[in-house]
Enzyme design. Structure first.
Site, short mmCIF file in Angstrom:
data_model
loop_
_atom_site.label_atom_id
_atom_site.label_comp_id
_atom_site.label_asym_id
_atom_site.label_seq_id
_atom_site.Cartn_x
_atom_site.Cartn_y
_atom_site.Cartn_z
N GLU A 414 -1.17 30.16 32.75
CA GLU A 414 -1.89 31.32 32.19
C GLU A 414 -1.02 32.58 32.20
OE1 GLU A 414 -5.99 32.01 32.55
OE2 GLU A 414 -6.49 29.95 33.09
N SER A 417 4.97 34.59 35.81
CA SER A 417 5.14 35.90 36.45
C SER A 417 5.98 36.85 35.62
CB SER A 417 5.76 35.72 37.84
OG SER A 417 4.81 35.22 38.76
#
Length: 432
Positions: A414, A417
């Site tokens: 999703e 980083s």
């Protein structure tokens, strides 16, 4: 010879002439960015509005949090090790999620949902993740991606057909990623060609969570590749549609009880009525749902890290070495205090993003901050917990090694980083 003070004064004047314009005069009131925090501060200053602490919950939210904690400890915890070892989620766990009303948290009761707040969803995911992150993401995808997209963009017929099923028995799966479209998700190649009243889907998807159990797939496909991402459209595809093939689940490092499968579409005929929202708006829907989903993943990582921490602290309070508890060594106390502070910071970032979303305020930057920080802290926390427990923490006799394995995915899915950092920086650039 000029004195040192004179030379310094001249140097400071020269330096001041070359300062960026934003620093040209200390007498100018400081620039106030357009961030949500600044807006909130101005509201408090100008309107006298009182805001409760972020960890203040409604009676309903407290009740949900408490009941989910009980459900997770009593019905999920005894099965976690077996599910992880077998890479299979127990049917009783899935049934329990539906029976508890946790697969339709924000869905209106008219469709069989709980009708609760978004923060309730965050609290549910956090509590589930304290026990098993696989179960937490299973619940997270259903609520923040599938249900949300249908609630916001579905026709009345689509909502009437699918939401009652999704809240009571049917698992949904979000299909965006492909072999050549990971972080660059809008480079997807799956096609949707119009033929009469149908669209015919051809292509493949990878890393599709919950695919093994899903009865409904929300598929992103391009109806016109010549216009790039503006051709991406959302389709509702039932599991039993001819031509849809679900591959073997991946053998993963962590989240092993959560199935992750490849999908293949071979001339899959989907009725035109199964288009979700508008043609060509799929990329907007995907971005919007993933922004919301990132708060859910932040909650998952937060819960996972807190669960690991909660398991480890009692051990180091009992373990005796050199005649005293491990917890009594100041060096370890400082490490524990540092991790506890990071966990609290991650929690406040996550709750703040959720509150902003509920209030209809801009939340994209804050969602990325929460997702980024909670994911990084989950990795650090679980690593430290293994160190604190020593050899036993490294064995499968204790759950901390599983928390450690599960935590890694937070920095990847999703939105990796680095993608979150890009998003945060983009918003900061616009604010100033």
């Amino acid at each position: 010879m000029e004195g040192l003070a004179v030379r310094l004064l001249r140097g400071s004047r020269l330096l001041r002439r070359n300062f960026p314009t934003c620093l040209s005069s200390w007498k100018i009131p400081p620039h106030v960015s357009k961030s949500s925090q600044s807006e909130a501060l101005l509201n408090i200053t100008n309107n006298g509005i009182h805001f409760a602490p972020l960890q203040t919950f409604t009676d309903e939210e407290m009740m949900i949090k408490s009941s989910v904690k009980k459900f997770a400890q009593e019905q999920i915890a005894p099965l976690v090790s077996t599910m992880d070892e077998n890479s299979k989620m127990e049917k009783s766990v899935i049934q329990g999620l539906f029976q508890q009303g946790l697969m339709g948290i924000e869905v209106d009761p008219e469709y069989g949902g709980t009708g609760a707040s978004f923060l309730s969803t965050v609290l549910v995911i956090e509590e589930l993740a304290k026990v098993d992150a696989s179960v937490a993401v299973f619940c997270e995808i259903q609520n923040t991606l599938i249900n949300t997209l249908i609630r916001k963009h579905g026709t009345e017929e689509q909502k009437g057909t699918y939401l009652p099923q999704l809240t009571t028995e049917k698992v949904g799966s979000f299909c965006l990623s492909e072999a050549g479209a990971g972080s660059d998700s809008f480079a997807l190649k799956t096609r949707a060609d119009k033929e009469g009243d149908y669209y015919v889907l051809n292509g493949s998807k990878m890393w599709i969570s919950s695919a093994e159990h899903a009865g409904l797939f929300l598929v992103m496909a391009n109806v016109d590749p010549t216009i790039g991402y503006k051709g991406i459209t959302s389709f509702l595809v039932d599991r039993d549609t001819p031509g849809l093939h679900i591959g073997k689940p991946e053998n993963k490092l962590g989240l092993r009880a959560s199935s992750t499968c490849p999908l293949t579409f071979e001339n899959v005929k989907v009725p035109e009525t199964n288009i979700l929202g508008q043609i060509g708006h799929g990329y907007k829907y995907a971005i919007g749902s993933l922004n919301e989903g990132r708060i859910g993943i932040a909650a998952q990582m937060l819960g996972l890290a807190q669960g690991c921490f909660d398991y480890t602290i009692p051990y180091i309070k009992e373990r005796i070495q050199f005649g005293k508890r491990l917890f009594d060594f100041q060096g370890l106390q400082h490490q524990v205090a540092h991790v506890a502070t990071q966990l609290e910071a991650a929690r406040l970032l996550t709750y703040n993003a959720a509150r902003l979303l509920e209030a209809g305020k801009p939340f994209i930057k804050e969602a990325s901050m929460a997702k980024y920080y909670a994911s990084e802290i989950a990795g650090q926390t679980t690593s430290k917990c293994i160190e604190w427990m020593g050899g036993v923490g490294y064995t499968k006799d204790y759950p901390v090694e599983k928390y450690f394995r599960d935590a890694k995915i937070g920095t990847i899915y999703e939105g990796a980083s680095n993608i979150q950092l890009n998003t945060i920086a983009k918003h900061i650039d616009a604010e100033y």
